[in-house]
Write a protein that holds these residues in place. Structure first.
Motif, PDB file in Angstrom:
ATOM      1  N   ILE A 102       0.925  -1.170   0.068  1.00 37.45           N
ATOM      2  CA  ILE A 102       0.054  -0.035   0.079  1.00 37.45           C
ATOM      3  C   ILE A 102       0.912   1.296  -0.009  1.00 37.45           C
ATOM      4  O   ILE A 102       0.636   2.157  -0.932  1.00 37.45           O
ATOM      5  CB  ILE A 102      -0.986  -0.122   1.168  1.00 37.45           C
ATOM      6  N   GLY A 103       1.922   1.312   0.849  1.00 37.63           N
ATOM      7  CA  GLY A 103       2.856   2.500   0.935  1.00 37.63           C
ATOM      8  C   GLY A 103       3.554   2.752  -0.337  1.00 37.63           C
ATOM      9  O   GLY A 103       3.551   3.887  -0.800  1.00 37.63           O
ATOM     10  N   ILE A 164       1.720   4.066   7.761  1.00 35.87           N
ATOM     11  CA  ILE A 164       1.780   4.205   6.219  1.00 35.87           C
ATOM     12  C   ILE A 164       1.945   5.691   5.761  1.00 35.87           C
ATOM     13  O   ILE A 164       2.790   6.086   5.064  1.00 35.87           O
ATOM     14  CB  ILE A 164       0.667   3.533   5.419  1.00 35.87           C
ATOM     15  N   LEU A 165       0.893   6.625   6.154  1.00 35.93           N
ATOM     16  CA  LEU A 165       0.871   7.847   5.987  1.00 35.93           C
ATOM     17  C   LEU A 165       2.331   8.679   6.270  1.00 35.93           C
ATOM     18  O   LEU A 165       2.882   9.343   5.400  1.00 35.93           O
ATOM     19  CB  LEU A 165      -0.097   8.482   6.691  1.00 35.93           C
ATOM     20  N   PRO A 166       2.922   8.514   7.391  1.00 36.30           N
ATOM     21  CA  PRO A 166       4.375   9.533   7.538  1.00 36.30           C
ATOM     22  C   PRO A 166       5.387   9.217   6.401  1.00 36.30           C
ATOM     23  O   PRO A 166       6.140  10.022   6.334  1.00 36.30           O
ATOM     24  CB  PRO A 166       4.607   8.781   8.861  1.00 36.30           C
ATOM     25  N   GLY A 167       5.244   7.907   5.951  1.00 34.04           N
ATOM     26  CA  GLY A 167       6.584   7.681   4.679  1.00 34.04           C
ATOM     27  C   GLY A 167       6.024   7.850   3.511  1.00 34.04           C
ATOM     28  O   GLY A 167       7.030   7.276   2.688  1.00 34.04           O
ATOM     29  N   LEU A 222      11.359   3.333  -0.758  1.00 40.21           N
ATOM     30  CA  LEU A 222      10.041   3.118  -0.241  1.00 40.21           C
ATOM     31  C   LEU A 222       9.843   1.516   0.453  1.00 40.21           C
ATOM     32  O   LEU A 222       9.415   1.582   1.626  1.00 40.21           O
ATOM     33  CB  LEU A 222       8.921   3.254  -1.017  1.00 40.21           C
ATOM     34  N   VAL A 223      10.126   0.543  -0.472  1.00 37.11           N
ATOM     35  CA  VAL A 223      10.069  -0.714   0.259  1.00 37.11           C
ATOM     36  C   VAL A 223      10.975  -0.931   1.324  1.00 37.11           C
ATOM     37  O   VAL A 223      10.415  -1.569   2.441  1.00 37.11           O
ATOM     38  CB  VAL A 223      10.621  -1.739  -0.988  1.00 37.11           C
ATOM     39  N   LEU A 224      12.415  -0.492   1.389  1.00 35.02           N
ATOM     40  CA  LEU A 224      13.128  -0.641   2.545  1.00 35.02           C
ATOM     41  C   LEU A 224      12.840   0.045   3.617  1.00 35.02           C
ATOM     42  O   LEU A 224      12.844  -0.374   4.735  1.00 35.02           O
ATOM     43  CB  LEU A 224      14.614  -0.198   2.017  1.00 35.02           C
ATOM     44  N   ALA A 225      12.214   1.274   3.332  1.00 28.92           N
ATOM     45  CA  ALA A 225      11.594   2.268   4.682  1.00 28.92           C
ATOM     46  C   ALA A 225      10.353   1.538   5.260  1.00 28.92           C
ATOM     47  O   ALA A 225      10.412   1.352   6.453  1.00 28.92           O
ATOM     48  CB  ALA A 225      11.181   3.293   3.945  1.00 28.92           C
TER      49      ALA A 225
END
Length: 312
Positions: A102-103, A164-167, A222-225
């Protein structure tokens, strides 16, 4: 046909014969480069191999001799301890994968849209908006205002969206996307606009396919975060069923004592408790799956960083 074939073959043979022979000096330099790169690769690989082998070490051996590359006695006690709560572990994987999907998808969509808008010369306020985005890299509201916003303002306490939202968006990634899209010729935009295409269709069908290297680079970040997310879970998540993988593994390491294990319904003998090897086992469980993603985006990752960083 035969004459043409002979002519092409003669030209190829001439090109090959015109090549300069490789000297011993060139071979030595090339070989030394391979040796240096190979040694550097082994040095980078050594900690990962040590982490895997140490996760199979006996607790007594670790305490007596420390972590070793080749244990005297192989043991599965750390993994048995880790998978005693396999249901919660699988659920933590599910939560983390959900966050990543999702993120990562929403983040790529929003940041590519922002980069497309900021790279357009016909957008009047692009410099002002770019300044406000850059300003967030210098100053932030801090932890307390962020917590009040997430809990009181948005009501995301104990919600998966709090992770999810913060990143979702990163200023650095937005500027990388903008700089990469600046490399795309304006003539493509003008031709599509003349043919009647709207801005969203131009963005979706022309700019996005051409921005695959930048998308792969930002997508990997993004995936790593999201895969390594634990801090926001510690702040906002209360239900154990919503723990992401990293936070769940951290709690396992921190709770490696009998009192907390009895509360969670797990019975373990204190003399067999793998308090040291469990650290390596959790690192393997957290690192292993994400390593498989990098080879698929490596070529895009390198080109996305280099091309996207050409212009400021």
């Amino acid at each position: 046909m035969y004459i043409e074939w002979r002519r092409i073959k003669w030209q190829r043979g001439k090109k090959i014969s015109n090549r300069k022979p490789v000297g011993k000096k060139d071979l030595a330099v090339k070989g030394s480069f391979y040796v240096v790169v190979g040694l550097f690769a082994l040095i980078c690989l050594f900690p990962f191999v040590l982490m895997i082998t140490s996760s199979f070490m006996n607790e007594t051996e670790i305490i007596a001799e420390g972590y070793k590359l080749i244990p005297k006695e192989w043991s599965l006690s750390a993994y048995q301890f880790l998978f005693n709560n396999s249901t919660n572990l699988i659920n933590a994987y599910r939560v983390t994968i959900t966050n990543v999907l999702i993120g990562g998808t929403l983040g790529l969509l929003l940041m590519s849209m922002a980069g497309y808008v900021l790279c357009r010369n016909d957008f009047k306020y692009r410099n002002q908006i770019a300044f406000f985005i850059y300003f967030t890299t210098l100053f932030s509201g801090g932890l307390i205002p962020s917590y009040i916003l997430m809990v009181k303002g948005l009501g995301l306490k104990d919600s998966i969206w709090a992770m999810i939202l913060p990143g979702l968006m990163s200023p650095w990634s937005i500027f990388l996307m903008r700089n990469f899209m600046k490399q795309i010729p304006d003539s493509l935009y003008e031709c599509a606009a003349i043919d009647g295409a709207g801005d969203f269709r131009i963005y979706w069908q022309i700019f996005l396919p051409l921005a695959k290297p930048a998308l792969a680079t930002i997508g990997l970040f993004l995936v790593l975060a999201y895969w390594n997310e634990w801090y926001n879970a510690m702040l906002y998540i209360e239900s154990s069923s919503k723990y992401p993988l990293q936070y769940f593994l951290q709690r396992i390491v921190n709770q490696a004592n009998v009192q907390l294990l009895v509360k969670s319904g797990v019975s373990v003998n204190t003399s067999d408790l793998p308090s040291e090897s469990i650290k390596m086992a959790t690192a393997v469980a957290a690192t292993g799956p994400i390593i498989l993603v990098y080879p698929f985006v490596q070529k895009y990752f390198v080109s996305g960083l280099t091309v996207g960083a050409v212009k400021g």
